[in-house]
Scaffold this motif. Structure first.
Motif, mmCIF file in Angstrom:
data_model
loop_
_atom_site.group_PDB
_atom_site.id
_atom_site.type_symbol
_atom_site.label_atom_id
_atom_site.label_comp_id
_atom_site.label_asym_id
_atom_site.label_seq_id
_atom_site.Cartn_x
_atom_site.Cartn_y
_atom_site.Cartn_z
ATOM 1 N N VAL A 1 -55.098 46.802 66.338
ATOM 2 C CA VAL A 1 -56.417 47.251 65.897
ATOM 3 C C VAL A 1 -56.618 46.752 64.473
ATOM 4 C CG1 VAL A 1 -57.920 49.216 65.454
ATOM 5 C CG2 VAL A 1 -56.327 49.281 67.388
ATOM 6 N N SER A 2 -57.593 45.887 64.295
ATOM 7 C CA SER A 2 -57.881 45.369 62.967
ATOM 8 C C SER A 2 -58.572 46.430 62.127
ATOM 9 C CB SER A 2 -58.790 44.136 63.072
ATOM 10 O OG SER A 2 -59.285 43.770 61.798
ATOM 11 N N GLY A 3 -58.180 46.498 60.846
ATOM 12 C CA GLY A 3 -58.882 47.377 59.913
ATOM 13 C C GLY A 3 -60.229 46.835 59.490
ATOM 14 N N GLY A 4 -60.545 45.603 59.889
ATOM 15 C CA GLY A 4 -61.865 45.048 59.639
ATOM 16 C C GLY A 4 -62.020 44.429 58.264
ATOM 17 N N ILE A 5 -63.059 43.621 58.146
ATOM 18 C CA ILE A 5 -63.295 42.837 56.944
ATOM 19 C C ILE A 5 -64.452 43.387 56.116
ATOM 20 C CG2 ILE A 5 -64.024 40.521 56.165
ATOM 21 C CD1 ILE A 5 -62.472 39.453 58.654
ATOM 22 N N GLY A 6 -65.394 44.061 56.739
ATOM 23 C CA GLY A 6 -66.578 44.525 56.024
ATOM 24 C C GLY A 6 -66.840 46.000 56.188
ATOM 25 N N THR A 7 -68.054 46.379 55.839
ATOM 26 C CA THR A 7 -68.538 47.752 55.992
ATOM 27 C C THR A 7 -70.014 47.684 56.372
ATOM 28 O OG1 THR A 7 -69.381 48.002 53.725
ATOM 29 C CG2 THR A 7 -67.035 48.491 54.076
ATOM 30 N N SER A 8 -70.564 48.796 56.805
ATOM 31 C CA SER A 8 -72.017 48.865 56.937
ATOM 32 C C SER A 8 -72.636 48.617 55.567
ATOM 33 C CB SER A 8 -72.439 50.247 57.439
ATOM 34 O OG SER A 8 -73.838 50.454 57.211
ATOM 35 N N ARG A 9 -73.774 47.929 55.528
ATOM 36 C CA ARG A 9 -74.427 47.675 54.229
ATOM 37 C C ARG A 9 -74.906 48.959 53.578
ATOM 38 N NH1 ARG A 9 -80.498 45.984 55.678
ATOM 39 N NH2 ARG A 9 -80.573 45.596 53.434
ATOM 40 N N PHE A 10 -74.980 50.050 54.345
ATOM 41 C CA PHE A 10 -75.434 51.317 53.779
ATOM 42 C C PHE A 10 -74.273 52.260 53.438
ATOM 43 C CE2 PHE A 10 -79.100 49.973 56.460
ATOM 44 C CZ PHE A 10 -79.953 49.690 55.403
ATOM 45 N N ALA A 11 -73.056 51.824 53.666
ATOM 46 C CA ALA A 11 -71.871 52.578 53.241
ATOM 47 C C ALA A 11 -70.840 51.566 52.738
ATOM 48 C CB ALA A 11 -71.310 53.394 54.403
ATOM 49 N N PRO A 12 -71.165 50.861 51.633
ATOM 50 C CA PRO A 12 -70.382 49.696 51.209
ATOM 51 C C PRO A 12 -69.172 50.045 50.353
ATOM 52 C CG PRO A 12 -72.267 49.935 49.768
ATOM 53 C CD PRO A 12 -72.348 51.070 50.773
ATOM 54 N N VAL A 13 -68.336 50.958 50.825
ATOM 55 C CA VAL A 13 -67.130 51.312 50.074
ATOM 56 C C VAL A 13 -65.937 51.362 51.021
ATOM 57 C CG1 VAL A 13 -68.363 52.644 48.321
ATOM 58 C CG2 VAL A 13 -67.524 53.808 50.364
ATOM 59 N N ARG A 14 -64.767 51.089 50.460
ATOM 60 C CA ARG A 14 -63.488 51.289 51.139
ATOM 61 C C ARG A 14 -62.548 51.966 50.155
ATOM 62 N NH1 ARG A 14 -61.412 48.409 55.659
ATOM 63 N NH2 ARG A 14 -63.044 47.374 56.840
ATOM 64 N N ILE A 15 -61.806 52.932 50.661
ATOM 65 C CA ILE A 15 -60.856 53.642 49.814
ATOM 66 C C ILE A 15 -59.518 53.707 50.542
ATOM 67 C CG2 ILE A 15 -60.289 55.845 48.712
ATOM 68 C CD1 ILE A 15 -63.264 56.277 48.265
ATOM 69 N N ALA A 16 -58.463 53.205 49.889
ATOM 70 C CA ALA A 16 -57.107 53.174 50.457
ATOM 71 C C ALA A 16 -57.098 52.474 51.813
ATOM 72 C CB ALA A 16 -56.530 54.579 50.575
ATOM 73 N N CYS A 17 -57.949 51.454 51.958
ATOM 74 C CA CYS A 17 -58.074 50.750 53.242
ATOM 75 C C CYS A 17 -58.689 49.380 52.982
ATOM 76 C CB CYS A 17 -58.937 51.567 54.212
ATOM 77 S SG CYS A 17 -59.013 50.885 55.876
ATOM 78 N N LYS A 18 -57.922 48.468 52.405
ATOM 79 C CA LYS A 18 -58.465 47.179 52.015
ATOM 80 C C LYS A 18 -58.924 46.369 53.233
ATOM 81 C CE LYS A 18 -55.923 46.754 47.675
ATOM 82 N NZ LYS A 18 -54.913 45.987 46.902
ATOM 83 N N PRO A 19 -59.983 45.595 53.078
ATOM 84 C CA PRO A 19 -60.446 44.750 54.185
ATOM 85 C C PRO A 19 -59.392 43.717 54.540
ATOM 86 C CG PRO A 19 -61.558 44.180 52.128
ATOM 87 C CD PRO A 19 -60.781 45.422 51.855
ATOM 88 N N GLU A 20 -59.254 43.466 55.844
ATOM 89 C CA GLU A 20 -58.151 42.616 56.273
ATOM 90 C C GLU A 20 -58.515 41.685 57.417
ATOM 91 O OE1 GLU A 20 -55.001 45.106 57.816
ATOM 92 O OE2 GLU A 20 -56.049 45.413 59.724
#
Length: 315
Positions: free
Chosen positions: A286-305
């Motif tokens: 399961v990929s942790g993903g590269i991006g976010t929704s443009r309306f929730a553009p934050v990641r915490i303790a979960c770097k894009p990969e």
């Protein structure tokens, strides 16, 4: 009078304490948001090794991309995606949610163009069909997201055509075989389970009981719902690749994901794990993903990969 003065003093003290607490909470929230905005651009490559190839074959390097959620103007993300071509993978697997804006088709195709020099397969996610819409970002923590009654359509047909013209194989409710490094790899993919669009196409004809030649069976889906993992595990997949979860996106250090945006246990929201169903076991990445929704553009303790899986021969 003295009692009244003491009461007033007490009230002022409580008021000051409340104001200080509120200010500290606001400052902490602002700091967390600032950190999350920074971390969403701290792209990393997770590397895994998996001994699942038939004896005598390998290694095979599989680059797994998911949840790019591209927005025009994301130059740093585009440059990082283009740099991944330097890994020279034997296969690229894209598990959907490439878009997060109605004008993102052309820039995401441009960002991925260097990777189309390599064999690839893909399936869509819900954010390839429909754009995210403005809502309270905290709603992400309340469980699996719901479809809106008034979705904004994205140009998935043009994105799919761009991938196809680049040489990548569409696995939307389809199966197909490719020969990679001399080994036949049989793929079976589904449309997005988050929208309940999956329809199982089985494996390419001739792979079960009819053909003794060595081969590898790889299942591809966007959202790793348990019903999908069960089906492919029971149907003999050697490997299953999915995304969708964003790895939890907002995680607690030392604990992990709070949500998976599907019915997958949160401790499986990112990473390589074994899935068991009816006596069979399949490794699932399961990929942790590269991006976010443009309306929730934050990641915490979960770097894009992105994930580079090195497949080697079974012992």
């Amino acid at each position: 009078m003295a009692g009244g003065s003491a009461l007033a003093s007490r009230a002022r003290s409580i008021g000051r304490g409340f104001a200080v607490t509120t200010a500290l909470g606001a400052a902490a929230g602002a700091a967390a948001t600032g950190y999350g905005l920074w971390e969403k651009n701290q792209f990393v490559l997770r590397e895994e090794s998996l001994p699942i190839l038939p004896p005598g074959f390998g290694p095979m390097r599989v680059l797994h991309l998911s949840d790019i959620h591209f927005v025009p103007g994301q130059h740093r993300k585009a440059a990082w995606l283009q740099s991944l071509a330097g890994l020279k993978p034997d296969l690229v697997v894209n598990t959907g949610d490439n878009l997060s804006h109605v004008k993102a088709v052309d820039p995401v195709l441009e960002a991925l163009r260097p990777l189309m020099d390599f064999p690839g397969v893909f399936v869509p996610g819900s954010n390839d069909y429909f754009a995210p819409q403005l809502k309270n970002p905290a709603s992400y923590l309340l469980g699996p997201s719901k479809s809106r009654p008034d979705p904004i359509a994205l140009d998935w047909p043009r994105l799919r055509s761009g991938f196809g013209m680049g040489g990548w194989v569409d696995l939307t409710n389809r199966c197909q075989s490719l020969v990679i490094n001399g080994l036949r790899v049989d793929f079976s993919g589904v449309d997005d389970p988050h929208l309940r669009l999956e329809r199982y196409a089985g494996w390419p004809r001739g792979t079960r009981g009819q053909d003794a030649k060595p081969h590898l069976r790889v299942a591809v889906a966007h959202a790793p719902y348990q019903r999908v993992l069960d089906h492919f595990t029971e149907d003999g997949a050697d490997l299953l690749l999915a995304g969708h979860t964003h790895g939890g996106q907002i995680c607690v250090p030392g604990y992990g994901a709070l949500v998976a945006n599907c019915d997958l246990p949160t401790w499986r929201a990112k990473g390589l794990h074994d899935w068991e169903s009816k006596g069979r076991t399949t490794p699932v990445n399961v990929s942790g993903g590269i991006g976010t929704s443009r309306f929730a553009p934050v990641r915490i303790a979960c770097k894009p990969e992105a994930v580079l899986l090195t497949l080697t021969a079974r012992p």
